[in-house]
Design an enzyme around this catalytic site. Structure first.
Site, PDB file in Angstrom:
ATOM      1  N   HIS A  16       0.831  -1.200   0.000  1.00  0.00           N
ATOM      2  CA  HIS A  16       0.000   0.000   0.000  1.00  0.00           C
ATOM      3  C   HIS A  16       0.866   1.252   0.000  1.00  0.00           C
ATOM      4  O   HIS A  16       2.087   1.198   0.189  1.00  0.00           O
ATOM      5  CB  HIS A  16      -0.946   0.011   1.208  1.00  0.00           C
ATOM      6  CG  HIS A  16      -0.266  -0.060   2.530  1.00  0.00           C
ATOM      7  ND1 HIS A  16       0.491   0.975   3.071  1.00  0.00           N
ATOM      8  CD2 HIS A  16      -0.210  -1.067   3.461  1.00  0.00           C
ATOM      9  CE1 HIS A  16       0.956   0.625   4.250  1.00  0.00           C
ATOM     10  NE2 HIS A  16       0.554  -0.616   4.516  1.00  0.00           N
ATOM     11  N   CYS A  19       3.414  -5.128   6.442  1.00  0.00           N
ATOM     12  CA  CYS A  19       3.037  -4.638   5.121  1.00  0.00           C
ATOM     13  C   CYS A  19       4.262  -4.139   4.356  1.00  0.00           C
ATOM     14  O   CYS A  19       5.344  -3.964   4.911  1.00  0.00           O
ATOM     15  CB  CYS A  19       2.015  -3.510   5.249  1.00  0.00           C
ATOM     16  SG  CYS A  19       0.396  -4.076   5.841  1.00  0.00           S
TER      17      CYS A  19
END
Length: 507
Positions: free
Chosen positions: A460, A482
């Protein structure tokens, strides 16, 4: 020895006189046969261009009349047979034509002429075998407003129901009509129709006009019937074909642009019009739609369909729809409107236009992602060729140099697929670590989220506004598993990386 001019029998020789007596009956029969054969031949010849015996129109014998004579009789009645109507001391004369009751005399005459021509040959000429043609003419189609105006009647005009496109432009809807109040013209029309059906043998009577609730010519029932016809046609996907390939389909907007609703199914059609039930199609408007909306979209050079697949060969998206290469033969599409109007009226599924087609092909492109934790890079591959390299930030537990997991929270390694995508998401939560400590986070509006592990790890846009080319190489690992990418590349990656894209994470 000379031969005597006699004939013999068991009773003795026959005289010339006796011989003639035996011959003349056969001569008479032969003559009768010849006359009858000539009469039959003449009859067959005559009825090739005249109505066959036993044919009636509204119960009236029309045997021996020509098709044109019948058409002329009907058309003359419609135009010139007058009915006198009275209202409060005023009177006026009306014809079926002036009342708007259109009768297609040519079509009726054609039906009469062909009434028995499909029968067995001898039945065609058998006068005792009858066939009556009796087309119905609806007196309620008479336009009451014509009577209102002629007799100075203060009336409220009815409003026709309509068939229109819905707001989305992808289906038909019916707008209800409204009743009016005024002269009941149906009684006037009924008198004219009665005279027409007698082929002028009876004359119409004078009608005293009464006021009544007047229905629109196009009632809600007729509009709904027309909508059903249009829905059926739209569902058939009537196509325009070139060299056996569909190059276009008749759409709902195309139908809407070229159709009208006519409540009188016996009405005479104008040049270029066709009818399917209550729906009338205009070939000129169909041609105009083709010229304006379809023809400009045809491409001479083909473009192949580009399908994006993952490492397993599964199609994850269509990058390019592509199109056929279509070449229309010179002048071959000038009659598209006429062909379509005929097809829509007859229920055909397609029309054909001369030309050539170079069909588009399917081309598959493999998209996959490799994330290297050691050099903190993301490689976007198309068919094993790197199309873009992105700098990334990974989890706080991964070593900054080797990428190996040395802490409590790491970016997982292995093979994954993108299983969920969100354009934006607030990320918050807490995690109790192995040493008993609790890690909490609350980050708003994390953009362009691509989940690859079911444990909650995603690729992201990194928080903080870093860009890939400048800032990212100096960002310390800080996520909870992440992979962060720069703000200037996050949207591109989100669009490029479709659902199901293969992701390989390595050290």
């Amino acid at each position: 020895m000379p031969i005597a001019d006699t004939a013999s029998s068991e009773h003795g020789p026959l005289s010339v006189k006796d011989h003639k007596r035996h011959v003349w009956p056969w001569a008479v029969l032969a003559s009768v046969f010849i006359v009858m054969a000539a009469a039959c031949g003449f009859g067959v010849w005559f009825f090739q261009s005249h109505v066959l015996p036993g044919t009636t129109l509204w119960g009236n014998s029309v045997t021996g009349k020509t098709q044109q004579e019948i058409a002329d009789t009907i058309n003359d009645q419609v135009k010139h047979t007058t009915v006198t109507a009275k209202y409060q001391g005023k009177s006026a004369k009306f014809t079926l034509e002036s009342l708007g009751v259109d009768v297609d005399g040519d079509a009726i005459a054609s039906d009469v002429f062909n009434a028995k021509r499909g029968d067995v040959w001898w039945q065609q000429y058998a006068f005792w075998i009858t066939k009556d043609i009796a087309p119905e003419i609806n007196a309620k189609l008479a336009n009451g407003s014509v009577v209102d105006k002629a007799l100075d009647i203060d009336a409220k005009e009815p409003v026709n129901a309509q068939v229109k496109l819905n707001d989305a432009g992808d289906a038909f809807t019916v707008v209800a009509g409204q009743n009016g109040q005024g002269a009941d013209a149906s009684n006037i029309a009924a008198q004219a129709i009665s005279s027409l059906k007698s082929l002028g043998a009876t004359q119409p009577r004078t009608v005293t006009v009464t006021l009544d609730v007047t229905e629109p010519t196009v009632t809600d029932a007729i509009a709904n019937d027309a909508k059903s016809t249009l829905d059926t046609i739209a569902g058939k996907n009537v196509s325009i074909k070139v060299a056996g390939t569909d190059i276009a389909t008749v759409t709902v907007p195309m139908l809407a642009s070229s159709m009208s609703v006519n409540a009188n199914q016996q009405a005479t059609l104008k040049s270029g019009e066709t009818r399917n039930g209550y729906v009338v199609f205009d070939s000129a408007k169909l041609q105009q739609y083709y010229n304006d909306q379809i023809k400009p979209s045809l491409k001479l050079e083909r473009e192949d369909t580009k399908l994006v697949v993952n490492n397993a060969g599964e199609v994850i998206s269509t990058e390019t729809e592509g199109h056929d290469g279509v070449v229309i033969a010179d002048g071959a599409d000038t009659g598209v409107g006429t062909k379509l109007a005929d097809a829509l009226a007859s229920g055909s599924n397609s029309i054909t236009v001369a030309g050539t087609v170079d069909p588009k092909q399917e081309v598959k492109v493999t998209h996959h992602v490799v994330i290297d934790l050691s050099d903190r890079k993301l490689y976007a591959y198309e068919n094993d060729q790197v199309v873009r390299t992105l700098n990334v930030a990974v989890a706080q537990g991964n070593d900054m140099t080797t990428g190996e997991c040395v802490g409590l929270m790491c970016t997982p390694t292995g093979d994954f697929t993108i299983w969920q995508k969100l354009p934006s998401q607030d990320m918050s939560g807490s995690l109790t670590l192995a040493d008993g400590s609790v890690e909490k986070w609350d980050v708003k509006d994390v953009g362009f989220v691509n989940y690859f592990s079911h444990g909650g790890c995603a690729i992201h846009r990194i928080a903080g506004g870093y860009t890939a080319d400048a800032s990212m190489p100096y960002v310390a690992n800080g996520s909870h598993g992440c992979v962060g990418i720069g703000w200037d590349v996050a949207e591109w990656f989100y669009n490029w990386c479709g659902m199901g894209t293969s992701v390989h994470v390595q050290v």
